[in-house]
Design an enzyme around this catalytic site. Structure first.
Site, PDB file in Angstrom:
ATOM      1  N   ALA A  61      69.159  21.211  68.702  1.00 51.47           N
ATOM      2  CA  ALA A  61      69.401  21.584  67.301  1.00 51.47           C
ATOM      3  C   ALA A  61      68.245  21.060  66.453  1.00 51.47           C
ATOM      4  O   ALA A  61      67.268  20.511  66.981  1.00 51.47           O
ATOM      5  CB  ALA A  61      70.733  21.019  66.826  1.00 51.47           C
ATOM      6  N   SER A  62      68.371  21.225  65.148  1.00 50.81           N
ATOM      7  CA  SER A  62      67.265  20.892  64.261  1.00 50.81           C
ATOM      8  C   SER A  62      67.007  19.399  64.155  1.00 50.81           C
ATOM      9  O   SER A  62      65.883  18.973  63.908  1.00 50.81           O
ATOM     10  CB  SER A  62      67.526  21.464  62.863  1.00 50.81           C
ATOM     11  N   ILE A  63      68.040  18.582  64.342  1.00 56.64           N
ATOM     12  CA  ILE A  63      67.878  17.133  64.199  1.00 56.64           C
ATOM     13  C   ILE A  63      67.633  16.458  65.543  1.00 56.64           C
ATOM     14  O   ILE A  63      66.890  15.482  65.631  1.00 56.64           O
ATOM     15  CB  ILE A  63      69.105  16.523  63.499  1.00 56.64           C
ATOM     16  N   GLN A  72      68.368  16.714  70.261  1.00 62.41           N
ATOM     17  CA  GLN A  72      68.775  17.475  71.428  1.00 62.41           C
ATOM     18  C   GLN A  72      69.484  16.549  72.417  1.00 62.41           C
ATOM     19  O   GLN A  72      69.342  15.332  72.368  1.00 62.41           O
ATOM     20  CB  GLN A  72      67.590  18.170  72.086  1.00 62.41           C
ATOM     21  N   VAL A  73      70.243  17.165  73.333  1.00 57.68           N
ATOM     22  CA  VAL A  73      71.103  16.408  74.237  1.00 57.68           C
ATOM     23  C   VAL A  73      70.649  16.619  75.685  1.00 57.68           C
ATOM     24  O   VAL A  73      70.421  17.755  76.113  1.00 57.68           O
ATOM     25  CB  VAL A  73      72.581  16.831  74.092  1.00 57.68           C
ATOM     26  N   LYS A  86      72.041  11.863  73.388  1.00 58.74           N
ATOM     27  CA  LYS A  86      71.588  12.607  72.207  1.00 58.74           C
ATOM     28  C   LYS A  86      70.376  11.888  71.616  1.00 58.74           C
ATOM     29  O   LYS A  86      70.469  10.712  71.249  1.00 58.74           O
ATOM     30  CB  LYS A  86      72.730  12.688  71.192  1.00 58.74           C
ATOM     31  N   ASP A 102      84.119  19.788  61.011  1.00 58.17           N
ATOM     32  CA  ASP A 102      83.455  20.985  61.544  1.00 58.17           C
ATOM     33  C   ASP A 102      83.989  21.332  62.936  1.00 58.17           C
ATOM     34  O   ASP A 102      83.242  21.299  63.923  1.00 58.17           O
ATOM     35  CB  ASP A 102      81.939  20.737  61.594  1.00 58.17           C
TER      36      ASP A 102
END
Length: 552
Positions: free
Chosen positions: A128-130, A132-133, A147, A282
């Protein structure tokens, strides 16, 4: 500000202005002075404002995408047509390299990757933008998910937030609507949410809190955190294999009951909101997995909601008023939450609330969509410039997201069937005598404080009159009625104080008798029994008076 930081900001300003112009929002850069400063202005064939904004945010990258996603949860502040576009924002960013991931891991954890892990996958399982896993195995054989935050992302986001705050300040000085909506406060609020997501330590603590709060349900799984392998930029947790709730084919092939999953997810979210006051904000299909035995796994706790006791209390009043279809009750609850501005047209607001109430008046609850009700409320809020507290907008987002997931699992499922018992329990809890007495007791200090301030206020007011700075003419054809009401109000306060004092004395007597073993008689009279009977009569009279007044 350092020279290098200033240069970085100037480059970023230039890029922002260029992207604004290229996407047909050159009028914005011209209006706030960026076009003259950087000599960019270009018009394209017209697009809708919402689409232009979405394209701009996607091109500007991580910070603006995340802020847009957070802003999409604020339909009380942003028009529906723009909200619909913001919901389409995607985190389409490339993976960072394995070498970069290893460098961050070793710097953060203070050891080599070979000493930390028996095995570490080079390819991330999610990005993702912030961050990765990656999937990994600890030296003791435990499977974990690691993460890792994207390299240099904090510095980039910090620079972007400073620029956005500057643009918000300029906008408030330029446009009346920006000042009216307190644009800088909104930006600060959104920025706070984004910076919270950057701290994986906060997310880890959220996971542990959710683990404790949801143990009572028995079917909710929260991954455990491995603190020795976690920092602000690295989060190591249990690796759990499950099926995404959006993958209906795999769920059916595994023989997992989709109706049961829908019921459990809905109950979990309502339990978190109305029982615990700490909820997952979410719960989209990617953040909820199903296990073979029917349990559900909650993931990604970067965005969570927290209801304060005050907000929860007034939200409860709102739910009860909505359940009873009471227009005055709904408006009173909104007002108690401090959301209605002073200049609101109360007649138009009442008319809009009544229109919404009539829309659902004769419809059975199981046929009503929670998402539609919340959306209608947000439309009313936007129309009347009512700014809803951020925790309530997160609550609305959580409920709407959850409803979308459960209805996709079971189209016949009614969220209100799950919500109804919670609403009934909240209503009955509010009628409990000890809660009424407690509520009155909590207000007594406020009454005393107000009474204490009266002499000073009167003295100051009389001083102004003596100086001839004000002429007072007071006439009221209903003065006697007003005095009677004031007298009745003071009597009710006195009655409540006497009831509280009697309760304290009774508790003291009971404790004293229990400790000393003396019989509960005085001059051959059963004092505690008599006192208890008197107290119960006073409580009954107090409850009767409250309901009779119509102000409960």
């Amino acid at each position: 500000m350092g020279v290098s930081k200033r240069i970085r900001q100037m480059k970023r300003y230039r890029k922002i202005t260029s992207i604004l112009a290229r996407n047909g929002i050159g009028f914005f850069s011209n209006k706030i002075g960026l076009e003259e400063k950087f000599f960019f202005h270009k018009e394209h064939p017209p697009k809708s404002t919402g689409r232009r904004i979405r394209l701009v945010l996607e091109e500007l990258g991580t910070t603006f995408i995340k802020l847009g996603q957070i802003a999409s949860t604020r339909p009380d502040l942003i028009p529906p047509e723009i909200i619909n576009e913001l919901k389409e924002l995607q985190d389409q960013v490339p993976q960072f390299t394995y070498d970069e991931a290893v460098q961050i891991l070793e710097e953060e954890l203070g050891n080599s990757i070979d000493n930390l892990f028996r095995q570490f996958s080079e390819t991330p399982i999610a990005a993702a933008s912030i961050g990765q896993v990656h999937k990994a195995i600890l030296q003791d054989g435990t499977k974990v998910a690691v993460k890792i935050q994207r390299p240099n992302i904090y510095a980039l986001i910090e620079t972007d937030l400073e620029i956005i705050a500057d643009l918000a300040r300029i906008a408030e000085n330029t446009w009346a609507w920006a000042k009216q909506y307190h644009l800088r406060e909104i930006v600060d609020e959104l920025a706070k949410g984004l910076l919270t997501e950057l701290n994986y330590g906060i997310e880890a603590r959220n996971m542990e809190r959710f683990f404790e709060h949801n143990k009572a349900l028995g079917y909710v799984v929260i991954p455990s955190v491995y603190w020795d392998y976690s920092t602000k930029k690295v989060l190591t947790m249990d690796y759990i294999e499950g099926i995404k709730l959006s993958d209906h084919q795999r769920l059916d092939e595994a023989g997992i009951d989709r109706e049961l999953l829908a019921e459990r997810l809905a109950y979990t979210i309502f339990y978190q909101i109305l029982e615990v006051g700490h909820f997952h904000a979410d719960p989209h299909p990617g953040n909820v997995l199903a296990l073979q035995d029917g349990r559900i796994v909650l993931l990604d706790f970067g965005m969570v909601g927290q209801l304060s006791s005050y907000t929860k209390k007034n939200f409860t009043s709102f739910v009860i008023a909505l359940r009873n279809k009471s227009t005055k009750g709904i408006i009173r609850a909104i007002s108690d939450l401090g959301m209605i501005p002073e200049n609101v047209d109360i007649k138009k607001l009442t008319a809009d609330v009544e229109e919404m109430r009539d829309k659902y008046y004769d419809i059975p609850l199981k046929e009503v969509s929670v998402g539609e009700v919340i959306n209608d409320l947000f439309i009313i809020a936007f129309r009347h410039n009512i700014r809803i507290p951020s925790e309530l907008t997160l609550l609305g987002k959580s409920l709407m997201t959850m409803e979308g997931v459960v209805v996709s699992l079971d189209p016949s499922f009614s969220v209100f069937d799950v919500a109804e018992p919670f609403g009934r329990k909240l209503f009955l809890d509010k009628l409990k005598p000890w809660k009424i007495v407690k509520s009155v007791a909590e207000e007594i200090p406020e009454y005393f404080a107000s009474i204490k301030d009266i002499p000073l206020t009167v003295k100051q007011f009389m001083g102004i009159i003596r100086k001839g700075k004000v002429e007072v003419e007071f006439t009221s054809p209903q003065l006697d009625l007003l005095i009677k009401k004031m007298d009745r109000f003071s009597n009710q306060i006195a009655f409540s104080i006497v009831l509280l004092a009697l309760s304290i004395v009774m508790v003291g007597l009971i404790i004293g008798v229990a400790l000393s073993g003396v019989q509960t008689v005085l001059w051959k009279f059963p004092i505690i029994e008599i006192g208890f009977s008197i107290a119960m009569l006073m409580v009954a009279w107090l409850i009767y008076s409250i309901f009779r007044s119509g102000r409960f």
